[in-house]
Design a protein around this motif. Structure first.
Motif, PDB file in Angstrom:
ATOM      1  N   SER A  71       1.265  -1.313   0.074  1.00 20.60           N
ATOM      2  CA  SER A  71       0.278  -0.225  -0.212  1.00 20.60           C
ATOM      3  C   SER A  71       0.939   1.348  -0.034  1.00 20.60           C
ATOM      4  O   SER A  71       0.385   2.018  -0.879  1.00 20.60           O
ATOM      5  N   GLU A  72       2.118   1.175   0.870  1.00 17.96           N
ATOM      6  CA  GLU A  72       2.830   2.263   0.570  1.00 17.96           C
ATOM      7  C   GLU A  72       3.746   2.793  -0.350  1.00 17.96           C
ATOM      8  O   GLU A  72       3.456   3.459  -0.924  1.00 17.96           O
ATOM      9  N   THR A  73       3.389   1.623  -1.446  1.00 17.71           N
ATOM     10  CA  THR A  73       4.286   1.419  -3.005  1.00 17.71           C
ATOM     11  C   THR A  73       3.614   2.330  -3.127  1.00 17.71           C
ATOM     12  O   THR A  73       4.159   3.197  -4.392  1.00 17.71           O
ATOM     13  N   LEU A  74       2.293   1.257  -3.652  1.00 19.80           N
ATOM     14  CA  LEU A  74       1.856   2.203  -4.352  1.00 19.80           C
ATOM     15  C   LEU A  74       0.668   3.773  -3.924  1.00 19.80           C
ATOM     16  O   LEU A  74       0.609   3.851  -5.271  1.00 19.80           O
ATOM     17  N   PHE A  75       1.155   4.110  -2.955  1.00 19.58           N
ATOM     18  CA  PHE A  75       0.839   5.569  -2.728  1.00 19.58           C
ATOM     19  C   PHE A  75       1.522   6.317  -3.477  1.00 19.58           C
ATOM     20  O   PHE A  75       1.461   7.921  -3.674  1.00 19.58           O
ATOM     21  N   GLN A  76       3.251   6.388  -3.626  1.00 21.42           N
ATOM     22  CA  GLN A  76       4.057   6.383  -4.056  1.00 21.42           C
ATOM     23  C   GLN A  76       4.071   6.573  -5.768  1.00 21.42           C
ATOM     24  O   GLN A  76       4.416   7.604  -6.090  1.00 21.42           O
ATOM     25  N   MET A  77       2.830   6.265  -6.582  1.00 11.71           N
ATOM     26  CA  MET A  77       2.629   6.419  -7.942  1.00 11.71           C
ATOM     27  C   MET A  77       1.654   7.156  -8.677  1.00 11.71           C
ATOM     28  O   MET A  77       1.060   7.713  -7.643  1.00 11.71           O
ATOM     29  N   ASN A  78       2.110   7.569  -9.462  1.00 14.81           N
ATOM     30  CA  ASN A  78       0.577   8.489 -10.006  1.00 14.81           C
ATOM     31  C   ASN A  78      -0.001   7.406 -10.697  1.00 14.81           C
ATOM     32  O   ASN A  78       0.019   6.911 -11.074  1.00 14.81           O
ATOM     33  N   ARG A  79      -0.787   8.635 -11.937  1.00 15.22           N
ATOM     34  CA  ARG A  79      -2.149   7.970 -12.151  1.00 15.22           C
ATOM     35  C   ARG A  79      -2.002   6.816 -13.010  1.00 15.22           C
ATOM     36  O   ARG A  79      -2.173   5.967 -13.208  1.00 15.22           O
ATOM     37  N   ASP A  80      -0.391   7.293 -13.828  1.00 15.01           N
ATOM     38  CA  ASP A  80      -0.284   6.700 -14.980  1.00 15.01           C
ATOM     39  C   ASP A  80       0.519   5.498 -15.027  1.00 15.01           C
ATOM     40  O   ASP A  80       0.364   4.356 -15.290  1.00 15.01           O
ATOM     41  N   GLN A  81       1.466   5.675 -13.730  1.00 16.63           N
ATOM     42  CA  GLN A  81       1.919   4.828 -13.368  1.00 16.63           C
ATOM     43  C   GLN A  81       1.079   3.790 -11.989  1.00 16.63           C
ATOM     44  O   GLN A  81       0.984   1.819 -12.803  1.00 16.63           O
ATOM     45  N   LEU A  82       0.008   3.828 -11.864  1.00 15.32           N
ATOM     46  CA  LEU A  82      -1.123   3.122 -11.037  1.00 15.32           C
ATOM     47  C   LEU A  82      -1.513   2.402 -12.569  1.00 15.32           C
ATOM     48  O   LEU A  82      -2.055   1.297 -12.245  1.00 15.32           O
ATOM     49  N   GLN A  83      -2.079   2.435 -13.585  1.00 18.27           N
ATOM     50  CA  GLN A  83      -2.518   2.204 -14.609  1.00 18.27           C
ATOM     51  C   GLN A  83      -1.931   1.656 -15.162  1.00 18.27           C
ATOM     52  O   GLN A  83      -2.129   0.116 -15.750  1.00 18.27           O
ATOM     53  N   LYS A  84      -0.468   1.476 -15.034  1.00 18.32           N
ATOM     54  CA  LYS A  84       0.575   0.930 -16.184  1.00 18.32           C
ATOM     55  C   LYS A  84       0.490  -0.348 -15.371  1.00 18.32           C
ATOM     56  O   LYS A  84       0.508  -1.610 -15.525  1.00 18.32           O
ATOM     57  N   PHE A  85       0.796  -0.549 -14.264  1.00 14.65           N
ATOM     58  CA  PHE A  85       1.098  -0.914 -12.293  1.00 14.65           C
ATOM     59  C   PHE A  85      -0.516  -2.453 -13.105  1.00 14.65           C
ATOM     60  O   PHE A  85      -0.169  -2.991 -12.982  1.00 14.65           O
ATOM     61  N   VAL A  86      -1.135  -2.308 -13.022  1.00 12.72           N
ATOM     62  CA  VAL A  86      -2.486  -2.610 -12.801  1.00 12.72           C
ATOM     63  C   VAL A  86      -2.749  -3.314 -13.866  1.00 12.72           C
ATOM     64  O   VAL A  86      -3.099  -4.681 -14.120  1.00 12.72           O
ATOM     65  N   GLN A  87      -2.394  -2.864 -14.978  1.00 10.47           N
ATOM     66  CA  GLN A  87      -2.436  -3.674 -16.754  1.00 10.47           C
ATOM     67  C   GLN A  87      -1.608  -4.952 -16.533  1.00 10.47           C
ATOM     68  O   GLN A  87      -1.641  -5.876 -17.143  1.00 10.47           O
ATOM     69  N   TYR A  88      -0.245  -4.103 -16.596  1.00 11.64           N
ATOM     70  CA  TYR A  88       1.033  -5.225 -16.575  1.00 11.64           C
ATOM     71  C   TYR A  88       0.926  -6.460 -15.836  1.00 11.64           C
ATOM     72  O   TYR A  88       0.738  -7.717 -15.903  1.00 11.64           O
ATOM     73  N   LEU A  89       0.298  -6.116 -14.426  1.00 11.98           N
ATOM     74  CA  LEU A  89       0.166  -7.452 -13.482  1.00 11.98           C
ATOM     75  C   LEU A  89      -1.566  -8.282 -13.944  1.00 11.98           C
ATOM     76  O   LEU A  89      -1.367  -9.108 -13.791  1.00 11.98           O
ATOM     77  N   ILE A  90      -2.520  -7.761 -14.225  1.00 16.65           N
ATOM     78  CA  ILE A  90      -3.104  -8.106 -15.174  1.00 16.65           C
ATOM     79  C   ILE A  90      -2.644  -8.890 -16.201  1.00 16.65           C
ATOM     80  O   ILE A  90      -3.079 -10.694 -16.394  1.00 16.65           O
ATOM     81  N   THR A  91      -1.979  -9.235 -17.193  1.00 19.32           N
ATOM     82  CA  THR A  91      -1.484  -8.826 -18.142  1.00 19.32           C
ATOM     83  C   THR A  91      -0.882 -10.858 -17.529  1.00 19.32           C
ATOM     84  O   THR A  91      -1.363 -11.488 -18.512  1.00 19.32           O
ATOM     85  N   ALA A  92       0.195 -10.022 -17.418  1.00 19.48           N
ATOM     86  CA  ALA A  92       1.022 -11.629 -16.028  1.00 19.48           C
ATOM     87  C   ALA A  92      -0.067 -12.822 -15.648  1.00 19.48           C
ATOM     88  O   ALA A  92       0.975 -13.693 -15.712  1.00 19.48           O
ATOM     89  N   HIS A  93      -0.405 -12.214 -15.311  1.00 18.65           N
ATOM     90  CA  HIS A  93      -2.060 -13.446 -15.083  1.00 18.65           C
ATOM     91  C   HIS A  93      -3.162 -13.591 -15.127  1.00 18.65           C
ATOM     92  O   HIS A  93      -4.268 -13.709 -14.440  1.00 18.65           O
ATOM     93  N   HIS A  94      -3.126 -13.687 -16.351  1.00 17.15           N
ATOM     94  CA  HIS A  94      -4.749 -13.249 -17.296  1.00 17.15           C
ATOM     95  C   HIS A  94      -5.539 -13.796 -16.129  1.00 17.15           C
ATOM     96  O   HIS A  94      -7.318 -13.347 -16.422  1.00 17.15           O
ATOM     97  N   THR A  95      -5.604 -15.238 -16.396  1.00 18.88           N
ATOM     98  CA  THR A  95      -6.457 -16.108 -16.764  1.00 18.88           C
ATOM     99  C   THR A  95      -7.489 -16.327 -14.789  1.00 18.88           C
ATOM    100  O   THR A  95      -7.883 -16.908 -15.123  1.00 18.88           O
TER     101      THR A  95
END
Length: 987
Positions: A71-95
């Motif tokens: 939660s601390e790490t996410l707090f330090q991200m801006n709007r674009d970084q958060l979007q990128k983070f979530v999309q990469y996470l979903i892609t890595a484990h999409h199934t």
């Protein structure tokens, strides 16, 4: 950190490729609170991969990268970084993640969803809050599944062992003060209570199986341990109490004494103070395996005296207070703990189990000091009553609650607590192989820590002392098979532990002192002079004491073992009356005859004790005498005395050295006692016993053999005496074994002949032949035996016996005597027309052949007897044929002349035989025709052909036969088919 994740690689093996597993572990305040691993292993223990990752983190903390909560790490991200983070996470484990991501997105975008009502979001990496429960991870479902599986296997395939190891795991958790211990025990108990066999056993009224019973006992004992935790919270205790009561009230809940109420419940409650109050067995409350734990919930640890005992080694009474009687301290100022003994020991067990070993030791020492004081007081009470008690020889004083075999195992618990403190831990003691061949423990003396300087006592000597005190406690046999069986089992367990102790001088001194106290303890000791008749016997215990004491104090060893030989429940009927007795003992109503289910086992233990003493006393005439007297007085079972006799014989006759005469005589004396005991009762081993006795007497010598031959009537039946005893004594082997000279041989033979004649007089039917055989070498004796046979022949003997003796006479060269006996035998015989396969036919043919060989007169004498006794046509025609084939008198009796002519069937004596044979054929024919079936027609025609042969031996035989056939056709004309066959064959 609160969340540890890593990858564990398992190297390749000969059969498996290399495997990689992802592991995640959450932990909180030094406890692992949850685990997941890719291996999917289901067990109540952590898999190897979780252990590997944990050890890596413990041993190499600097190699593990420490990160902030996510939660601390996410707090330090801006709007674009958060979007990128979530999309990469979903892609890595999409199934796996996509469905969840879609659902969460929908909920966040919906203004009134539940997610939007809560401020913030969860973070698994951030750890728990300070008020959260924190306990070690326990996979509850797995515990349930495993217990269920093991129970369903019913104690087979090592499942009992598995369940015991789960119990051990609970104990280990308690010792580590892991709050999961009680939780795991709850889960185990729930599965035990759900065991479908319980209701089945209850319906059938059968007891629970032995293996299962022991598991339930351990379960009950563990709950006592749990509720006695000295530092548990009140709300925990009340929660356990509710559970225990709920289980205890279920009707399938097993009872403490192992039965479903078909036996009376066991008297095991702490005894009431008033001795007059005898508890009525029906009014006794139902006691289940949980009752003691429920009672344990009422116990607390707040007592200030108790607190001082367990918190200091140096707690003493002030010296000025040591004069008067005190309930808190003994005269040396050492603290006492006067609680009901099993309860006090349960406290010790709880302290030990919850990881308080020092406290457990301190309380143990206080309990032992209390037991010592009690022992001293009991000795004083007995001294005042000794005279009266010894005069009456009986007592009603007893303990209703025995410590050995008690559900809480008080003695085992104290012994373990003390010996654990003295155990020498070896370097590699953890590497015990699964085969269970662990080396016996090694102990050393550890001095008892007290303020009285150098008491000279060690925890090890206390362990021995308390075990001896407990085992020697005089107590009444409990009711019910299970409780009685448990007494034996617990006793054996304690003795096995005692045998691990190396008896050094310190322990030998403790042993001797305690043995003397037990011998002097009167009705309070199981080895006292006078005991209650239903006392638990001391044989197993005494056998241990005897072997342990023998090398150090033989007199004491024998005194003790001889005292313990008794088994009063088999001795007398119950005594009446009472002795004034102190309040902590109860007078048992002496009238009920107890049901001692384990009596067989107890008697065999008594026999073992006797055997141990016999072995030790070899060569010592005086000691052997006393042991022999004890056996004769106390052992009531013939088969056990026989076993002892055999044991003594084996020990007395070693293969590699000379026989020991002292012990041989004991073996013989025991053997003689067995003979007397089993003479008039049926015993399936009787023949073996008789044979053995003769072997034993032979080993002892010629005097012993003469003695048993002369007093045979008190030891053997006439048949045994002649056919086994005398026959063996007179055999070639015996003569060789004893290497006898001529006078000795003659003496033995003369005794055997006297015996033979006495037996023949007493039981001629069964002994006559043996008597004749034994008397063969002595003319007068032989004649006497023959006369006995002749006298008995008319009344008491059967034709089989007489024929047998007659054949023996012929074989011995007495043909005329054989003829006389055969004639007597014939008078007892009756052969019907259809008995053409009767076993006596051979005897009849032999008797006729004998008579024929002797001469015409003998044949003339026997034929009337044959005609009278034998009505079977085929047998008669056989005799007739044989008599006409050769001339009579061929035996060549001296002084007789024989004409050498064949005999005629027209003249006597054969004429009479011929008529009888024809008449038998006619009668048999009519008998057979009354109920003949077509399938027997052929056989019947053959029978008629045989008849014709006999008819034709008579002068007018062919006329007689023709008339006979005409007669048949007339009478049986209804049987058309048969008569057709008769016409075809006979015209």
């Amino acid at each position: 950190g609160f969340h540890l994740s890593g990858t564990v690689t398992e190297p390749a093996t000969a059969t498996e490729p290399e495997m990689t597993y992802k592991v995640a572990i959450s932990f909180d305040r030094c406890k692992i609170t949850s685990v997941t691993c890719g291996c999917g292993n289901k067990d109540i223990f952590y898999c190897a991969h979780v252990v590997a990752l944990s050890l890596y983190r413990i041993r190499k903390p600097d190699q593990v990268k420490l990160r902030l909560p996510i939660s601390e790490t996410l707090f330090q991200m801006n709007r674009d970084q958060l979007q990128k983070f979530v999309q990469y996470l979903i892609t890595a484990h999409h199934t796996e993640v996509l469905p969840t991501a879609q659902k969460l997105a929908d909920e966040i975008l919906s203004s009134n969803s539940e997610i939007n009502q809560v401020h913030g979001a969860p973070d698994p990496t951030a750890g728990a809050s300070i008020d959260d429960e924190n306990c070690w991870h326990l996979d509850e479902e797995q515990v349930r599944e495993q217990v269920k599986l093991f129970l369903s296997q019913g104690g087979y395939y090592g499942s009992g062992k598995q369940l015991n190891s789960m119990f051990a795991k609970v104990r280990e958790m308690l010792r580590m003060r892991d709050s999961n211990g009680a939780r795991m025990l709850t889960l185990i108990t729930e599965q035990f209570m759900a065991d479908p066999r319980l209701s089945l056993w209850r319906q059938q009224g059968t007891g629970i199986t032995e293996k299962c019973r022991q598991l339930w006992d351990e379960l009950g004992a563990l709950w006592v341990c749990v509720v006695l935790n000295p530092h548990c919270k009140l709300e925990e205790k009340s929660c356990w109490l509710r559970q225990l009561r709920k289980w205890g009230e279920m009707d399938v809940c097993p009872l403490e004494d192992g039965n479903y109420g078909n036996e009376l419940p066991n008297i095991t409650n702490a005894l009431t103070q008033s001795s007059s109050h005898s508890q009525d067995s029906l009014a006794r409350p139902r006691r289940t395996v949980f009752t003691r734990a429920i009672e344990g919930c009422d116990l607390h640890w707040q007592d200030s005296h108790l607190q001082r005992i367990i918190s200091s080694d140096f707690y003493m009474s002030p010296s000025y207070q040591r004069e008067g009687e005190s309930l808190l301290f003994n005269s040396q100022g050492q603290p006492l703990w006067l609680e009901h003994v099993p309860t006090a020991c349960a406290r010790v067990d709880a302290l030990r189990s919850h990881g308080y070993p020092r406290e457990a030791l301190r309380l143990t020492v206080a309990i032992i000091n209390t037991l010592r004081l009690q022992q001293q007081r009991q000795l004083e009470i007995y001294k005042h009553q000794k005279k009266e008690l010894l005069q009456r020889g009986a007592t009603t004083i007893t303990n209703l609650e025995g410590w050995v075999g008690h559900p809480l195992n008080p003695i085992g618990c104290l012994f373990l607590t003390l010996t654990e403190a003295c155990r020498l831990e070896e370097e590699n003691c953890l590497e015990i192989s699964d085969a269970g061949d662990s080396k016996p423990p090694v102990y050393q003396h550890v001095p008892v820590v007290t303020s009285s300087q150098d008491s000279g006592e060690s925890y090890l000597s206390l362990a021995l002392e308390v075990a001896l005190m407990g085992m020697g406690q005089q107590r009444v046999m409990p009711e019910g098979l299970y409780a009685q069986d448990k007494v034996c089992r617990n006793e054996e367990q304690i003795i096995a532990r005692l045998q691990d102790l190396e008896l050094d001088p310190v322990l030998v001194q403790t042993l001797r002192k305690q043995c003397i106290l037990l011998l002097e303890g009167g009705p309070f000791s199981g080895l006292g002079e006078v005991i209650h008749r239903e006392s638990v016997p001391m044989h197993t215990f005494a056998k241990y004491l005897f072997s342990a004491l023998l090398p150090h104090d033989a007199d004491l060893a024998y005194k003790l073992a001889l005292r313990a030989m008794r088994l009063p429940v088999l001795e007398t009927t119950a005594p009446s009356g009472d002795v004034t007795h102190p309040h902590h003992l109860v007078s048992v109503v002496p009238s009920r005859y107890p049901r001692w289910f384990t009596l067989g086992h107890l008697e065999s233990q008594q026999c073992e004790l006797a055997s141990t003493m016999l072995t030790a006393a070899k060569g010592d005439m005086l000691r052997l005498r006393t042991v022999l007297e004890a056996i004769q007085k106390n052992i009531h079972s013939s088969s056990l005395i026989f076993k002892l006799a055999q044991d003594a014989f084996k020990i007395a006759t070693p293969a590699d050295s000379n026989s020991d005469t002292t012990l041989l005589n004991v073996a013989l004396e025991l053997g003689l006692q067995v003979m007397r005991m089993t003479l008039s009762t049926l015993n399936w081993r009787r023949r073996e016993m008789v044979r053995w006795l003769v072997t034993c007497a032979t080993e002892v010598g010629v005097r012993a053999l003469v003695s048993i031959l002369q007093s045979w009537y008190s030891l053997f039946t006439p048949t045994e005496a002649t056919s086994i005893v005398a026959a063996t004594v007179m055999s070639h082997n015996t003569i060789l074994r004893l290497s006898l000279d001529y006078p000795q041989r003659e003496e033995l033979a003369s005794c055997a002949r006297t015996l033979a004649l006495q037996c023949a007089m007493k039981d001629p039917q069964n002994c006559a032949l043996s008597a004749l055989t034994l008397c063969e070498k002595d003319h007068i004796a032989f004649e006497t035996a023959y006369q006995i046979v002749i006298d008995a022949a008319s009344t008491g003997m059967t034709y089989t016996q007489l024929f047998t003796i007659a054949r023996y006479m012929e074989h011995r060269g007495y043909p005329l005597r054989a003829f006389k006996l055969a004639s007597l035998a014939m008078t007892h015989l009756n052969l019907a027309y259809n008995q053409d396969t009767h076993p006596a036919i051979n005897d009849v043919l032999w008797a006729c052949a004998l008579s024929h060989s002797l001469g015409k007169n003998e044949l003339a004498a026997i034929i009337p007897l044959v005609v009278k006794s034998v009505h079977c046509a085929t047998v008669l025609s056989d005799i007739l044929r044989r008599c006409t084939m050769t001339a009579p008198g061929l035996a060549g009796i001296p002084g007789r002349r024989n004409s050498g002519k064949l005999m005629s069937t027209d003249k006597a004596p054969l004429r009479q035989l011929l008529d009888a044979t024809i008449s038998a054929y006619i009668n048999t024919t009519h008998s057979r025709l009354t109920h003949i079936s077509p399938r027997h027609y052929g056989e019947f025609i053959e029978f008629l052909s045989k008849a014709r042969e006999t008819f034709l031996l008579a002068q007018d035989g062919h006329i007689q036969f023709a008339q006979f056939i005409d007669n048949l056709k007339q009478i049986y004309k209804g049987k058309k088919k048969l008569m057709l066959l008769v016409r075809e064959r006979f015209g």
